[in-house]
Motif scaffolding. Structure first.
Motif: not given
Length: 294
Positions: A142-155
């Motif tokens: 399972n890979h965290i796509e950069p776009a997903t990391a960007r969303i999660l960075s707002g937490h």
């Protein structure tokens, strides 16, 4: 991100011959890393986390925190296949008092990016200790796509990511997020990219190879912090060459443990079925250790 860089070592977990945890030997490894100037990652890939029980992880983490006694930072991996158990572990670590909780992507269970967002958000919501995403797709699938990391960075309680994918373009994409989002730090996992990552925006690195070469790892980081690019490059060249020579022999975490064992048998072997001691392989590791003056 702050200018000062830092190194964490994904600490080995030491075992007795019967495969129970050897806490005394583990404390000595903690003290060795702290003396070199490195921070500690507990129960990570190089710490046999997948072979440890729930209770062992909690006790191990507490023992490491007690041994460090504030002299270095401690982060611990809480990632499990299911969100439910990951939250239970994270809450236990939250009570121990670590500096950060890393959460490896779920393994065995194939996840969509939406599922990963729900997983990491649920864990971050459940604790007060800062949470770090941990991407190592070669092991978890399972890979965290950069776009997903960007969303999660707002937490508000997700403080960064450890990238152990090995793809430089992905690491660059994560670092671009770190450059734009305050409080989202990027840590590089691949040992061959420590210097490059630190120079290009990573807050630090989390290295397994540092178990065997703690001083060389610390020197890379110290040189970067001192503005000594030539010194950092020289230390990185040694680190990369050692990595290449050692890892060509097989599964990296088990080889790190075995190399350390050949210099300090108190660390014990890896829990099975990782690596059965082999005389020919030990001889090859000995040659490599001698080549680097270890």
């Amino acid at each position: 991100m702050p200018d000062k860089k830092e190194a964490f070592v994904a600490l080995v977990t030491c075992f007795h011959d019967d495969e129970t945890i050897n806490y005394d030997a583990t404390w000595r490894q903690v003290a060795r890393q702290v003396a070199a100037g490195n921070n500690i990652m507990c129960a990570g890939t190089n710490g046999d986390f997948s072979a440890l029980t729930f209770d062992e992880k909690v006790r191990l983490c507490g023992e490491v925190v007690d041994e460090v006694a504030g002299r270095a930072k401690v982060i611990v991996n809480a990632g499990m296949p299911a969100t439910f158990e990951t939250i239970l572990l994270a809450r236990a670590f939250d009570r121990v008092g670590v500096d950060g909780i890393a959460v490896i992507t779920p393994f065995f269970i194939a996840c969509t990016q939406d599922a990963l967002i729900r997983h990491f958000t649920s864990v971050a919501d459940a604790v007060t200790t800062p949470v770090y995403l941990y991407d190592i797709p070669a092991r978890t699938q399972n890979h965290i796509e950069p776009a997903t990391a960007r969303i999660l960075s707002g937490h508000g309680n997700i403080a960064g990511i450890k990238d152990s994918g090995g793809a430089q373009d992905t690491l660059e994409a994560y670092m671009a997020i770190g450059a734009e989002v305050d409080g989202f730090d990027v840590y590089s996992g691949p040992d061959q990219l420590v210097h490059w990552a630190l120079e290009h925006g990573a807050k630090g690195c989390i290295s397994g190879l540092g178990n065997v070469m703690p001083d060389v790892l610390a020197r890379i980081v110290a040189c970067v912090n001192a503005g000594d690019a030539a010194g950092a490059a020289a230390a990185q060249a040694t680190y990369t060459a050692f990595r290449t020579d050692l890892y060509k022999l097989g599964y990296p975490p088990a080889l790190v443990k075995r190399a350390l064992f050949l210099r300090d048998p108190s660390v014990g072997a890896s829990r099975q079925p990782a690596l059965t001691p082999d005389a020919a392989q030990d001889a090859a590791i000995e040659v490599i250790l001698g080549r680097y003056g270890l």
